[in-house]
Design a protein around this motif. Structure first.
Motif, mmCIF file in Angstrom:
data_model
loop_
_atom_site.group_PDB
_atom_site.id
_atom_site.type_symbol
_atom_site.label_atom_id
_atom_site.label_comp_id
_atom_site.label_asym_id
_atom_site.label_seq_id
_atom_site.Cartn_x
_atom_site.Cartn_y
_atom_site.Cartn_z
ATOM 1 N N SER A 101 -6.364 2.014 66.099
ATOM 2 C CA SER A 101 -5.830 1.549 67.380
ATOM 3 C C SER A 101 -5.433 0.079 67.291
ATOM 4 C CB SER A 101 -6.942 1.748 68.410
ATOM 5 O OG SER A 101 -6.593 1.239 69.653
ATOM 6 N N GLN A 102 -4.631 -0.386 68.255
ATOM 7 C CA GLN A 102 -4.256 -1.809 68.404
ATOM 8 C C GLN A 102 -3.804 -2.423 67.077
ATOM 9 O OE1 GLN A 102 -3.233 -3.624 70.602
ATOM 10 N NE2 GLN A 102 -3.347 -5.633 69.742
ATOM 11 N N TYR A 150 -5.877 10.993 63.551
ATOM 12 C CA TYR A 150 -5.831 9.708 64.266
ATOM 13 C C TYR A 150 -6.613 8.683 63.476
ATOM 14 C CZ TYR A 150 -6.115 6.308 68.009
ATOM 15 O OH TYR A 150 -6.000 5.162 68.750
ATOM 16 N N ALA A 175 -1.965 8.989 75.895
ATOM 17 C CA ALA A 175 -3.425 9.126 75.819
ATOM 18 C C ALA A 175 -3.998 8.562 77.121
ATOM 19 C CB ALA A 175 -3.977 8.376 74.612
ATOM 20 N N MET A 179 -10.501 4.228 63.046
ATOM 21 C CA MET A 179 -11.107 5.496 63.415
ATOM 22 C C MET A 179 -10.913 6.547 62.329
ATOM 23 S SD MET A 179 -10.376 5.236 67.469
ATOM 24 C CE MET A 179 -11.388 6.564 68.094
ATOM 25 N N GLU A 214 0.680 9.901 69.658
ATOM 26 C CA GLU A 214 -0.053 9.740 70.915
ATOM 27 C C GLU A 214 -0.343 8.269 71.102
ATOM 28 O OE1 GLU A 214 -3.974 11.374 70.656
ATOM 29 O OE2 GLU A 214 -4.168 10.828 68.564
ATOM 30 N N LEU A 215 0.125 7.740 72.228
ATOM 31 C CA LEU A 215 -0.025 6.318 72.491
ATOM 32 C C LEU A 215 -0.671 6.103 73.854
ATOM 33 C CD1 LEU A 215 3.574 5.193 71.430
ATOM 34 C CD2 LEU A 215 1.519 5.211 70.004
ATOM 35 N N GLY A 216 -1.534 5.109 73.913
ATOM 36 C CA GLY A 216 -2.118 4.726 75.198
ATOM 37 C C GLY A 216 -1.630 3.340 75.564
ATOM 38 N N ARG A 217 -2.304 2.387 74.994
ATOM 39 C CA ARG A 217 -2.059 0.971 75.250
ATOM 40 C C ARG A 217 -0.578 0.573 75.164
ATOM 41 N NH1 ARG A 217 -6.051 -2.567 73.419
ATOM 42 N NH2 ARG A 217 -6.859 -0.832 72.220
ATOM 43 N N TYR A 230 -7.030 -0.122 79.332
ATOM 44 C CA TYR A 230 -8.433 -0.482 79.101
ATOM 45 C C TYR A 230 -8.878 -1.620 80.023
ATOM 46 C CZ TYR A 230 -7.286 2.461 75.214
ATOM 47 O OH TYR A 230 -6.840 3.525 74.481
ATOM 48 N N ARG A 273 -9.039 18.290 64.303
ATOM 49 C CA ARG A 273 -8.941 16.844 64.161
ATOM 50 C C ARG A 273 -9.549 16.474 62.820
ATOM 51 N NH1 ARG A 273 -10.963 12.032 68.129
ATOM 52 N NH2 ARG A 273 -10.404 10.305 66.750
ATOM 53 N N HIS A 328 -4.598 17.215 63.945
ATOM 54 C CA HIS A 328 -4.587 15.943 64.666
ATOM 55 C C HIS A 328 -5.203 14.922 63.720
ATOM 56 C CE1 HIS A 328 -6.626 13.456 68.112
ATOM 57 N NE2 HIS A 328 -5.510 12.887 67.721
ATOM 58 N N LYS A 377 -6.790 8.062 78.415
ATOM 59 C CA LYS A 377 -7.939 7.157 78.515
ATOM 60 C C LYS A 377 -7.537 5.690 78.632
ATOM 61 C CE LYS A 377 -9.702 5.772 73.944
ATOM 62 N NZ LYS A 377 -9.002 6.340 72.777
ATOM 63 N N ALA A 378 -6.325 5.346 78.196
ATOM 64 C CA ALA A 378 -5.877 3.954 78.307
ATOM 65 C C ALA A 378 -5.784 3.520 79.769
ATOM 66 C CB ALA A 378 -4.528 3.766 77.620
HETATM 67 C C1 LIG Z 1 -8.082 5.929 72.106
HETATM 68 C C2 LIG Z 1 -7.265 6.955 71.511
HETATM 69 C C3 LIG Z 1 -5.865 6.896 71.640
HETATM 70 C C4 LIG Z 1 -5.152 5.802 72.338
HETATM 71 O O1 LIG Z 1 -5.266 4.585 71.667
HETATM 72 P P1 LIG Z 1 -4.322 3.364 72.061
HETATM 73 O O2 LIG Z 1 -4.782 2.245 71.203
HETATM 74 O O3 LIG Z 1 -4.534 3.096 73.511
HETATM 75 O O4 LIG Z 1 -2.924 3.780 71.781
HETATM 76 C C5 LIG Z 1 -5.134 7.923 71.101
HETATM 77 N N1 LIG Z 1 -5.738 8.935 70.445
HETATM 78 C C6 LIG Z 1 -7.070 9.023 70.285
HETATM 79 C C7 LIG Z 1 -7.647 10.162 69.574
HETATM 80 C C8 LIG Z 1 -7.880 8.025 70.802
HETATM 81 O O5 LIG Z 1 -9.202 8.101 70.630
#
Ligand SMILES: *Cc1c(COP(=O)(O)O)cnc(C)c1O
Length: 412
Positions: A210-211, A207, A69, A173, A288-291, A392, A159, A205, A71-72
Protein backbone atom coordinates in the motif's frame (compact mmCIF):
# COMPACT_ATOMS: atom_id res chain seq x y z
CA UNK A 1 7.43 35.58 14.80
CA UNK A 2 6.04 36.88 11.50
CA UNK A 3 7.43 36.71 7.98
CA UNK A 4 6.21 37.26 4.43
CA UNK A 5 3.84 34.88 2.67
CA UNK A 6 5.19 31.57 1.41
CA UNK A 7 3.38 29.15 -0.88
CA UNK A 8 0.94 27.22 1.28
CA UNK A 9 1.60 23.74 0.02
CA UNK A 10 1.74 21.64 -3.08
CA UNK A 11 -1.79 20.20 -2.82
CA UNK A 12 -3.67 23.46 -2.39
CA UNK A 13 -4.25 23.63 -6.13
CA UNK A 14 -6.72 20.70 -6.08
CA UNK A 15 -9.18 22.83 -4.12
CA UNK A 16 -9.69 26.30 -5.58
CA UNK A 17 -9.61 29.46 -3.51
CA UNK A 18 -11.72 32.58 -3.78
CA UNK A 19 -10.40 35.65 -2.04
CA UNK A 20 -9.14 34.33 1.26
CA UNK A 21 -11.38 31.29 1.34
CA UNK A 22 -10.93 27.69 0.40
CA UNK A 23 -13.69 26.38 -1.90
CA UNK A 24 -15.12 22.88 -1.52
CA UNK A 25 -17.57 21.64 -4.14
CA UNK A 26 -18.12 25.24 -5.22
CA UNK A 27 -18.91 26.48 -1.70
CA UNK A 28 -16.79 28.79 0.48
CA UNK A 29 -15.51 27.19 3.65
CA UNK A 30 -17.33 29.63 5.96
CA UNK A 31 -20.66 29.03 4.22
CA UNK A 32 -20.15 25.28 4.16
CA UNK A 33 -19.44 25.25 7.90
CA UNK A 34 -22.65 27.20 8.43
CA UNK A 35 -24.59 24.78 6.25
CA UNK A 36 -23.19 21.74 8.07
CA UNK A 37 -23.93 23.42 11.39
CA UNK A 38 -20.77 22.46 13.19
CA UNK A 39 -17.07 21.87 13.03
CA UNK A 40 -15.18 19.56 12.95
CA UNK A 41 -16.28 17.85 9.76
CA UNK A 42 -14.92 15.94 6.84
CA UNK A 43 -15.82 17.19 3.37
CA UNK A 44 -15.38 15.11 0.23
CA UNK A 45 -15.51 16.79 -3.17
CA UNK A 46 -17.56 14.85 -5.73
CA UNK A 47 -15.99 16.64 -8.69
CA UNK A 48 -12.48 15.74 -7.53
CA UNK A 49 -13.54 12.09 -7.23
CA UNK A 50 -14.84 12.22 -10.80
CA UNK A 51 -11.71 13.92 -12.07
CA UNK A 52 -9.43 11.36 -10.44
CA UNK A 53 -11.24 8.46 -12.10
CA UNK A 54 -11.29 10.19 -15.48
CA UNK A 55 -7.53 10.76 -15.34
CA UNK A 56 -6.87 7.22 -14.18
CA UNK A 57 -9.03 5.63 -16.89
CA UNK A 58 -7.18 7.70 -19.42
CA UNK A 59 -3.79 6.41 -18.24
CA UNK A 60 -4.75 2.74 -17.81
CA UNK A 61 -5.36 0.05 -20.43
CA UNK A 62 -9.00 0.25 -21.61
CA UNK A 63 -9.75 -3.38 -20.68
CA UNK A 64 -8.40 -3.05 -17.12
CA UNK A 65 -11.09 -3.18 -14.42
CA UNK A 66 -10.72 -0.69 -11.59
CA UNK A 67 -12.20 -1.56 -8.19
CA UNK A 68 -12.65 0.63 -5.14
CA UNK A 69 -11.43 -0.80 -1.80
CA UNK A 70 -14.18 0.48 0.49
CA UNK A 71 -12.10 0.36 3.65
CA UNK A 72 -10.30 3.54 2.55
CA UNK A 73 -13.56 5.45 3.04
CA UNK A 74 -16.81 3.60 3.76
CA UNK A 75 -19.07 6.68 4.04
CA UNK A 76 -22.32 5.39 2.44
CA UNK A 77 -22.93 8.46 0.23
CA UNK A 78 -19.37 8.35 -1.06
CA UNK A 79 -19.57 4.61 -1.77
CA UNK A 80 -22.83 5.27 -3.60
CA UNK A 81 -21.08 7.87 -5.74
CA UNK A 82 -18.10 5.59 -6.37
CA UNK A 83 -20.52 2.91 -7.62
CA UNK A 84 -21.14 5.11 -10.67
CA UNK A 85 -17.40 5.50 -11.37
CA UNK A 86 -15.68 2.15 -10.77
CA UNK A 87 -16.10 -1.40 -12.10
CA UNK A 88 -16.38 -3.13 -8.75
CA UNK A 89 -15.93 -2.98 -4.98
CA UNK A 90 -13.51 -4.82 -2.71
CA UNK A 91 -14.62 -5.36 0.86
CA UNK A 92 -13.02 -6.19 4.16
CA UNK A 93 -16.11 -7.03 6.25
CA UNK A 94 -19.80 -7.94 6.13
CA UNK A 95 -20.71 -4.43 7.23
CA UNK A 96 -18.90 -3.03 4.21
CA UNK A 97 -20.82 -5.60 2.18
CA UNK A 98 -24.13 -4.10 3.30
CA UNK A 99 -22.91 -0.63 2.31
CA UNK A 100 -21.83 -1.98 -1.08
CA UNK A 101 -25.08 -3.86 -1.70
CA UNK A 102 -27.08 -0.71 -0.99
CA UNK A 103 -25.59 0.77 -4.16
CA UNK A 104 -26.45 -0.24 -7.75
CA UNK A 105 -23.18 -2.24 -8.01
CA UNK A 106 -23.92 -5.83 -8.98
CA UNK A 107 -22.82 -8.57 -6.53
CA UNK A 108 -20.93 -10.13 -9.41
CA UNK A 109 -18.42 -7.27 -9.21
CA UNK A 110 -18.00 -7.28 -5.46
CA UNK A 111 -15.46 -9.33 -3.53
CA UNK A 112 -14.60 -9.90 0.12
CA UNK A 113 -11.05 -10.41 1.40
CA UNK A 114 -9.45 -10.45 4.84
CA UNK A 115 -8.02 -12.91 7.33
CA UNK A 116 -10.38 -14.18 10.02
CA UNK A 117 -13.68 -13.98 8.19
CA UNK A 118 -16.30 -15.19 10.64
CA UNK A 119 -18.62 -18.07 9.58
CA UNK A 120 -21.60 -15.66 9.71
CA UNK A 121 -19.77 -13.28 7.37
CA UNK A 122 -18.96 -16.09 4.97
CA UNK A 123 -22.55 -17.22 4.97
CA UNK A 124 -23.81 -13.67 4.32
CA UNK A 125 -21.34 -13.30 1.45
CA UNK A 126 -22.36 -16.64 -0.06
CA UNK A 127 -26.04 -15.68 0.12
CA UNK A 128 -25.22 -12.34 -1.52
CA UNK A 129 -23.34 -14.05 -4.34
CA UNK A 130 -20.19 -11.97 -4.03
CA UNK A 131 -16.72 -13.38 -4.74
CA UNK A 132 -14.88 -14.75 -1.71
CA UNK A 133 -11.12 -14.34 -1.55
CA UNK A 134 -10.08 -17.38 0.45
CA UNK A 135 -7.20 -16.80 2.85
CA UNK A 136 -6.67 -20.21 4.52
CA UNK A 137 -7.29 -23.94 4.17
CA UNK A 138 -9.67 -23.83 7.13
CA UNK A 139 -11.66 -21.00 5.60
CA UNK A 140 -12.05 -23.03 2.41
CA UNK A 141 -13.52 -25.96 4.38
CA UNK A 142 -15.91 -23.61 6.19
CA UNK A 143 -17.10 -22.19 2.87
CA UNK A 144 -17.65 -25.71 1.51
CA UNK A 145 -19.66 -26.66 4.60
CA UNK A 146 -21.86 -23.57 4.37
CA UNK A 147 -22.45 -24.23 0.68
CA UNK A 148 -23.42 -27.80 1.43
CA UNK A 149 -25.81 -26.86 4.22
CA UNK A 150 -27.49 -24.00 2.35
CA UNK A 151 -27.32 -25.32 -1.19
CA UNK A 152 -25.86 -21.95 -2.25
CA UNK A 153 -22.60 -21.56 -4.19
CA UNK A 154 -20.56 -18.47 -4.79
CA UNK A 155 -17.40 -17.61 -6.71
CA UNK A 156 -14.12 -18.47 -5.03
CA UNK A 157 -10.77 -16.81 -5.64
CA UNK A 158 -7.57 -17.55 -3.75
CA UNK A 159 -5.75 -14.71 -2.13
CA UNK A 160 -2.08 -15.50 -2.55
CA UNK A 161 0.72 -14.41 -0.26
CA UNK A 162 3.37 -13.99 -2.95
CA UNK A 163 7.04 -14.75 -2.39
CA UNK A 164 7.87 -11.29 -3.75
CA UNK A 165 7.07 -7.98 -2.07
CA UNK A 166 6.04 -4.54 -3.27
CA UNK A 167 9.28 -2.61 -2.85
CA UNK A 168 9.33 0.76 -1.08
CA UNK A 169 5.75 0.40 0.17
CA UNK A 170 4.26 2.33 3.06
CA UNK A 171 2.82 -0.97 4.25
CA UNK A 172 4.04 -4.32 2.95
CA UNK A 173 1.49 -7.06 2.67
CA UNK A 174 3.36 -9.78 0.79
CA UNK A 175 6.74 -11.51 0.90
CA UNK A 176 7.77 -13.67 3.86
CA UNK A 177 5.41 -15.04 6.49
CA UNK A 178 2.12 -13.12 6.60
CA UNK A 179 -1.37 -13.38 8.07
CA UNK A 180 -2.76 -12.49 4.65
CA UNK A 181 -3.59 -15.01 1.98
CA UNK A 182 -2.22 -18.44 1.24
CA UNK A 183 1.51 -18.81 0.55
CA UNK A 184 2.15 -19.23 -3.14
CA UNK A 185 3.91 -22.56 -2.41
CA UNK A 186 0.73 -23.95 -0.79
CA UNK A 187 -1.54 -22.81 -3.60
CA UNK A 188 -1.37 -25.98 -5.79
CA UNK A 189 -2.68 -28.08 -2.86
CA UNK A 190 -5.49 -25.63 -2.19
CA UNK A 191 -6.45 -25.68 -5.86
CA UNK A 192 -6.63 -29.47 -5.71
CA UNK A 193 -8.93 -29.24 -2.71
CA UNK A 194 -11.16 -26.69 -4.47
CA UNK A 195 -11.57 -29.20 -7.28
CA UNK A 196 -12.41 -32.04 -4.86
CA UNK A 197 -14.98 -29.88 -3.11
CA UNK A 198 -16.46 -28.86 -6.50
CA UNK A 199 -16.38 -25.19 -5.60
CA UNK A 200 -16.73 -22.48 -8.21
CA UNK A 201 -13.11 -21.37 -8.75
CA UNK A 202 -12.76 -18.03 -10.54
CA UNK A 203 -9.18 -16.90 -10.01
CA UNK A 204 -6.58 -15.18 -7.88
CA UNK A 205 -6.05 -12.10 -5.75
CA UNK A 206 -2.47 -10.97 -5.28
CA UNK A 207 -2.08 -7.91 -3.06
CA UNK A 208 1.42 -6.92 -2.11
CA UNK A 209 1.38 -3.49 -0.46
CA UNK A 210 0.00 0.00 0.00
CA UNK A 211 0.92 3.73 -0.26
CA UNK A 212 3.62 3.38 -2.92
CA UNK A 213 4.84 6.41 -4.85
CA UNK A 214 7.41 4.62 -7.00
CA UNK A 215 6.07 3.70 -10.43
CA UNK A 216 8.97 1.26 -10.97
CA UNK A 217 8.11 -0.73 -7.83
CA UNK A 218 4.44 -0.93 -8.79
CA UNK A 219 5.29 -1.97 -12.34
CA UNK A 220 7.61 -4.65 -10.97
CA UNK A 221 4.91 -6.03 -8.62
CA UNK A 222 2.25 -6.00 -11.35
CA UNK A 223 4.52 -7.84 -13.73
CA UNK A 224 5.39 -10.43 -11.07
CA UNK A 225 1.70 -10.88 -10.19
CA UNK A 226 0.81 -11.64 -13.79
CA UNK A 227 3.75 -14.05 -14.09
CA UNK A 228 2.76 -15.81 -10.88
CA UNK A 229 -0.85 -16.22 -12.02
CA UNK A 230 0.39 -17.65 -15.31
CA UNK A 231 2.62 -20.14 -13.47
CA UNK A 232 -0.20 -21.22 -11.16
CA UNK A 233 -2.70 -21.56 -13.99
CA UNK A 234 -1.51 -25.10 -14.74
CA UNK A 235 -2.86 -26.22 -11.34
CA UNK A 236 -6.24 -24.52 -11.77
CA UNK A 237 -9.42 -26.61 -12.13
CA UNK A 238 -10.67 -24.15 -14.77
CA UNK A 239 -9.38 -21.12 -16.72
CA UNK A 240 -8.72 -17.99 -14.66
CA UNK A 241 -11.75 -15.74 -15.04
CA UNK A 242 -10.67 -13.01 -12.65
CA UNK A 243 -7.23 -11.88 -11.66
CA UNK A 244 -6.93 -9.11 -9.08
CA UNK A 245 -3.35 -7.85 -9.15
CA UNK A 246 -3.72 -5.46 -6.20
CA UNK A 247 -2.75 -1.82 -6.35
CA UNK A 248 -0.87 0.05 -3.70
CA UNK A 249 -0.95 3.35 -5.64
CA UNK A 250 0.02 6.07 -3.18
CA UNK A 251 -0.66 9.79 -2.84
CA UNK A 252 1.84 12.45 -1.73
CA UNK A 253 1.39 13.51 1.89
CA UNK A 254 4.69 15.03 2.92
CA UNK A 255 7.18 17.58 1.63
CA UNK A 256 9.40 16.08 -1.06
CA UNK A 257 6.87 13.45 -2.13
CA UNK A 258 5.77 13.61 -5.76
CA UNK A 259 2.53 12.29 -7.25
CA UNK A 260 2.66 8.82 -8.76
CA UNK A 261 3.41 8.61 -12.48
CA UNK A 262 0.29 6.74 -13.60
CA UNK A 263 1.07 7.22 -17.30
CA UNK A 264 4.21 5.15 -16.86
CA UNK A 265 2.34 2.48 -14.89
CA UNK A 266 -0.50 2.36 -17.43
CA UNK A 267 1.86 1.99 -20.38
CA UNK A 268 3.80 -0.84 -18.72
CA UNK A 269 0.60 -2.60 -17.68
CA UNK A 270 -0.73 -2.39 -21.22
CA UNK A 271 2.30 -4.31 -22.50
CA UNK A 272 2.20 -6.86 -19.65
CA UNK A 273 -1.52 -7.47 -20.05
CA UNK A 274 -1.19 -8.01 -23.79
CA UNK A 275 1.51 -10.59 -23.05
CA UNK A 276 -0.59 -12.34 -20.37
CA UNK A 277 -3.69 -12.40 -22.56
CA UNK A 278 -1.94 -14.48 -25.20
CA UNK A 279 -2.32 -17.50 -22.89
CA UNK A 280 -5.36 -16.24 -20.99
CA UNK A 281 -7.59 -14.36 -23.45
CA UNK A 282 -10.69 -14.43 -21.26
CA UNK A 283 -9.18 -13.34 -17.96
CA UNK A 284 -10.56 -10.13 -16.49
CA UNK A 285 -7.68 -8.20 -14.95
CA UNK A 286 -8.50 -6.02 -11.97
CA UNK A 287 -6.67 -3.46 -9.85
CA UNK A 288 -8.07 -2.43 -6.48
CA UNK A 289 -7.42 1.03 -5.14
CA UNK A 290 -8.54 2.82 -2.01
CA UNK A 291 -6.46 5.80 -1.05
CA UNK A 292 -5.53 6.75 -4.62
CA UNK A 293 -9.19 7.17 -5.62
CA UNK A 294 -10.48 9.12 -2.63
CA UNK A 295 -7.59 10.40 -0.50
CA UNK A 296 -6.96 13.69 -2.25
CA UNK A 297 -10.66 14.55 -2.58
CA UNK A 298 -11.18 14.97 1.16
CA UNK A 299 -10.48 17.64 3.75
CA UNK A 300 -10.81 17.59 7.51
CA UNK A 301 -11.98 20.93 8.84
CA UNK A 302 -11.80 22.14 12.43
CA UNK A 303 -11.72 25.52 14.16
CA UNK A 304 -9.31 27.35 16.43
CA UNK A 305 -10.76 27.58 19.92
CA UNK A 306 -7.73 28.89 21.78
CA UNK A 307 -4.37 30.41 21.03
CA UNK A 308 -1.56 30.56 23.52
CA UNK A 309 2.15 30.86 23.90
CA UNK A 310 4.27 28.43 25.88
CA UNK A 311 7.92 29.25 26.40
CA UNK A 312 8.19 31.01 23.09
CA UNK A 313 6.11 28.62 20.97
CA UNK A 314 2.66 29.45 19.67
CA UNK A 315 -0.12 26.88 20.04
CA UNK A 316 -3.36 26.87 18.11
CA UNK A 317 -5.77 24.67 20.04
CA UNK A 318 -8.46 23.35 17.70
CA UNK A 319 -11.76 21.57 18.33
CA UNK A 320 -10.69 18.47 16.40
CA UNK A 321 -7.79 16.07 16.60
CA UNK A 322 -6.61 12.50 16.65
CA UNK A 323 -10.00 11.14 17.77
CA UNK A 324 -11.32 12.11 14.32
CA UNK A 325 -8.12 11.99 12.30
CA UNK A 326 -5.62 9.55 13.74
CA UNK A 327 -3.56 9.47 10.55
CA UNK A 328 -2.92 13.24 10.53
CA UNK A 329 -1.75 13.05 14.14
CA UNK A 330 0.95 10.64 12.96
CA UNK A 331 -0.28 7.68 14.98
CA UNK A 332 -1.58 5.47 12.14
CA UNK A 333 1.48 3.53 11.05
CA UNK A 334 3.97 6.40 10.69
CA UNK A 335 7.42 5.68 12.06
CA UNK A 336 8.48 9.32 12.25
CA UNK A 337 5.74 11.91 12.65
CA UNK A 338 5.40 14.32 9.72
CA UNK A 339 2.85 17.06 9.14
CA UNK A 340 -0.01 16.46 6.77
CA UNK A 341 -0.51 19.51 4.53
CA UNK A 342 -2.55 22.09 6.44
CA UNK A 343 -4.02 25.51 5.62
CA UNK A 344 -5.83 28.26 7.48
CA UNK A 345 -8.85 27.88 5.24
CA UNK A 346 -10.25 31.40 5.61
CA UNK A 347 -6.85 33.09 5.26
CA UNK A 348 -5.63 31.49 2.07
CA UNK A 349 -3.92 34.62 0.77
CA UNK A 350 -2.97 36.25 4.01
CA UNK A 351 0.51 37.77 3.94
CA UNK A 352 1.29 37.71 7.62
CA UNK A 353 2.81 34.37 8.61
CA UNK A 354 3.82 32.73 11.86
CA UNK A 355 5.12 29.39 13.06
CA UNK A 356 2.59 27.44 15.09
CA UNK A 357 1.84 24.09 16.65
CA UNK A 358 -1.69 22.91 15.99
CA UNK A 359 -3.02 20.68 18.75
CA UNK A 360 -6.36 19.09 19.56
CA UNK A 361 -8.38 19.11 22.79
CA UNK A 362 -7.38 15.65 24.02
CA UNK A 363 -5.37 15.19 27.20
CA UNK A 364 -2.47 13.48 25.45
CA UNK A 365 0.65 14.93 23.84
CA UNK A 366 -0.09 12.68 20.83
CA UNK A 367 -2.96 14.96 19.81
CA UNK A 368 -1.05 17.02 17.24
CA UNK A 369 -2.28 18.12 13.81
CA UNK A 370 0.66 20.36 12.99
CA UNK A 371 4.16 20.61 14.41
CA UNK A 372 6.02 23.92 13.89
CA UNK A 373 4.14 24.82 10.73
CA UNK A 374 4.64 28.05 8.88
CA UNK A 375 1.09 29.33 8.27
CA UNK A 376 -0.85 32.57 7.92
CA UNK A 377 -1.41 34.15 11.30
CA UNK A 378 -4.58 32.58 12.74
CA UNK A 379 -7.04 33.78 15.36
CA UNK A 380 -9.73 32.11 17.43
CA UNK A 381 -12.61 31.07 15.15
CA UNK A 382 -10.45 30.56 12.08
CA UNK A 383 -10.80 27.34 10.07
CA UNK A 384 -7.98 24.82 9.91
CA UNK A 385 -8.07 22.48 6.89
CA UNK A 386 -6.11 19.25 6.75
CA UNK A 387 -5.61 18.09 3.15
CA UNK A 388 -5.22 14.51 1.86
CA UNK A 389 -7.93 13.42 4.29
CA UNK A 390 -10.34 11.50 2.06
CA UNK A 391 -8.89 8.08 2.94
CA UNK A 392 -8.20 6.42 6.31
CA UNK A 393 -9.60 9.45 8.12
CA UNK A 394 -12.83 9.25 10.07
CA UNK A 395 -13.34 5.47 9.97
CA UNK A 396 -9.71 4.85 10.95
CA UNK A 397 -9.88 6.99 14.10
CA UNK A 398 -10.79 6.27 17.75
CA UNK A 399 -13.98 8.40 18.01
CA UNK A 400 -14.76 7.36 21.56
CA UNK A 401 -11.38 8.28 22.97
CA UNK A 402 -11.83 10.94 25.67
CA UNK A 403 -15.56 11.21 24.93
CA UNK A 404 -15.29 14.35 22.82
CA UNK A 405 -18.13 15.39 20.47
CA UNK A 406 -18.25 13.45 17.21
CA UNK A 407 -17.59 14.96 13.80
CA UNK A 408 -19.73 14.69 10.67
CA UNK A 409 -18.96 13.75 7.08
CA UNK A 410 -20.36 15.44 4.01
CA UNK A 411 -20.11 14.69 0.30
CA UNK A 412 -20.27 17.98 -1.54
C1 LIG B 1 -6.14 -1.92 2.27
C2 LIG B 1 -6.31 -2.71 1.07
C3 LIG B 1 -6.52 -2.06 -0.16
C4 LIG B 1 -6.53 -0.59 -0.33
O1 LIG B 1 -5.28 -0.02 -0.09
P1 LIG B 1 -5.00 1.49 -0.52
O2 LIG B 1 -3.62 1.76 -0.05
O3 LIG B 1 -6.01 2.34 0.16
O4 LIG B 1 -5.13 1.56 -2.00
C5 LIG B 1 -6.72 -2.85 -1.26
N1 LIG B 1 -6.70 -4.20 -1.16
C6 LIG B 1 -6.50 -4.85 -0.01
C7 LIG B 1 -6.51 -6.32 0.01
C8 LIG B 1 -6.28 -4.13 1.15
O5 LIG B 1 -6.07 -4.78 2.30
Amino acid sequence: MTTKAAPQHQHASLFPIQGNELIIGGIKISQLAQRIGQTPFYAYDRELLNQRMTDLRHAMPPDLKIHYAIKANPMPALVQHMASLVDGFDLASAKEMQTALNTPMSAQHISLAGPGKRPEELSQAIAAGITLHVESAHELETIAQISQTTGLQTSIAIRINPAFELKASGMKMGGGPKQFGIDEEQTPDILKRIKELELNFVGFHIYSGSQNLKADSIIDAQQKSLALADQLSKYCPSPIKKLNIGGGYGIPYFPGEAPLNIQQIGAALDTEMAHFKKNHPDTEIIIELGRYLVGEAGLYICQVIDKKISRGQTYLVVNGGLHHHLAASGNFGQVIRKNYPVAIANKMQCAEMETVNIVGPLCTPLDILGDKMHLPKAEIGDFVAVYQSGAYGYSASPHQFLSQPDCVEALI
